[in-house]
Scaffold this active site. Structure first.
Site, mmCIF file in Angstrom:
data_model
loop_
_atom_site.group_PDB
_atom_site.id
_atom_site.type_symbol
_atom_site.label_atom_id
_atom_site.label_comp_id
_atom_site.label_asym_id
_atom_site.label_seq_id
_atom_site.Cartn_x
_atom_site.Cartn_y
_atom_site.Cartn_z
ATOM 1 C CG ASN A 122 -0.351 -0.159 2.526
ATOM 2 O OD1 ASN A 122 0.676 -0.817 2.672
ATOM 3 N ND2 ASN A 122 -0.965 0.427 3.543
ATOM 4 C CB ILE A 123 1.768 3.598 -2.394
ATOM 5 C CG1 ILE A 123 2.623 2.363 -2.717
ATOM 6 C CG2 ILE A 123 2.577 4.876 -2.565
ATOM 7 C CD1 ILE A 123 3.023 2.262 -4.170
ATOM 8 C CD GLU A 124 -1.130 5.291 4.571
ATOM 9 O OE1 GLU A 124 -1.836 4.455 5.152
ATOM 10 O OE2 GLU A 124 -0.508 6.204 5.160
ATOM 11 C CB CYS A 138 -5.186 -1.271 -1.795
ATOM 12 S SG CYS A 138 -6.499 -0.317 -1.028
ATOM 13 C CD GLU A 191 -5.386 -5.810 -1.101
ATOM 14 O OE1 GLU A 191 -6.113 -6.191 -0.171
ATOM 15 O OE2 GLU A 191 -4.858 -4.678 -1.140
ATOM 16 C CB CYS A 210 -10.846 -2.053 0.277
ATOM 17 S SG CYS A 210 -10.124 -1.518 -1.297
ATOM 18 C CB CYS A 243 -8.701 -4.407 -3.681
ATOM 19 S SG CYS A 243 -7.480 -3.138 -3.315
#
Length: 299
Positions: free
Chosen positions: A204-206, A215, A217, A253, A256
């Protein structure tokens, strides 16, 4: 590429090896059914290879020990045995042992226990046959994979090695280490396996604006799609607070799941959810996204 499902390959190898065992056991005067009990314990564990043996064998033998204890105590105090006291007490012990990782596969313990009763308490013959049965199942498991790969030419394993769910989870854990999570501090890793055996990692990359956050996935899927992949077999996902082992199973989620629906067969694509303690579950995309909307709806 020739067509054969992995289930059919496993069924064929299991039929052959178990048939050989049935004839051999009869010729040797051994309880063939006990071998099948050990075999059942292995397959019912949901694990493969050494992990399956580690679950089946210790619990089977623990069950044998508990059954022998029940029989012995019942001989010493028949009245209590007839009243079911010893059986109830040792059943409680088996359940307590399930709290420990080595014995947490409770069905294996009960299989060993019931098999001992069925064998009339002859544990010296039964125990080795149960152990052999577990190895027989592992041989069926391994042989099924090899047959599938030989017939289809689909070596969907890195380096020709079988990629078990445990190995795929380990890859997801590696991917989790690359997560960029300065805001939530919740790191997720994913390992995506294609049908031809290629492996793609994602984390995950915010983003400070939150909305552009991606996310794990989807990171894995988008990497794979960019490389030209369109057929996928399964994905493993591991997530938890930064700097800690994951203590819960992290499900994908809704967004995804929708991305998976775009590229995957919902009836066959597998989603593996794992914590950091060695526990995992496997569900199809259809189970995770029932009545999903996908490309077929636009045809």
């Amino acid at each position: 590429m020739k067509k054969m499902s992995s289930l059919l390959a496993l069924s064929l190898v299991t039929a052959i090896l178990c048939g050989i065992w049935s004839f051999a056991a009869e010729a040797a005067g051994l309880p063939g059914w006990a071998g099948f009990a050990g075999c059942t314990a292995y397959f019912a564990s949901g694990k493969h290879g050494a992990a399956g043996l580690k679950k089946a064998i210790p619990t089977n033998l623990t069950g044998v020990l508990c059954a022998v204890a029940i029989i012995t105590l019942s001989d010493l105090a028949p009245a209590l045995g007839s009243a079911g006291v010893w059986c109830a007490l040792l059943t409680f012990v088996m359940c307590i042992l399930a709290k420990y990782e080595l014995f947490d596969y409770c069905p294996g313990t009960f299989i060993g226990c019931f098999s001992t009763f069925a064998a009339g308490g002859d544990w010296m013959v039964l125990a080795p046959v149960l152990v052999f049965g577990a190895f027989l199942a592992a041989a069926c498991d391994y042989g099924g994979v090899r047959l599938y790969e030989a017939v289809t030419g689909n070596y969907k394993r890195n380096g020709g090695k079988i990629m078990t769910n445990e190995q795929l989870i380990a890859e997801a854990k590696k991917a989790r280490e690359h997560a960029y999570t300065p805001y939530s501090h919740f790191q997720v890793g994913a390992a995506l396996l294609t049908k031809d055996g290629r492996l793609y990692h994602g984390c995950n990359i915010e983003n400070a604006a939150y909305g552009p956050t991606n996310c794990a996935e989807r990171t894995a899927f988008f990497k794979a799609v960019y490389e030209g992949e369109r057929e996928f077999e399964k994905i493993a996902i591991v997530g938890g607070p930064q700097g800690e082992e994951a203590d819960v199973m992290c499900a994908p989620c809704g967004v995804c799941r929708q991305v998976m629906m775009e590229f995957c067969n919902p009836k066959t694509f597998q989603i593996v959810l794992a914590d950091g303690k060695g526990k995992w579950i496997e569900r199809t995309l259809e189970e995770m996204l029932p009545f999903g909307f996908g490309p077929d709806n636009l045809k």
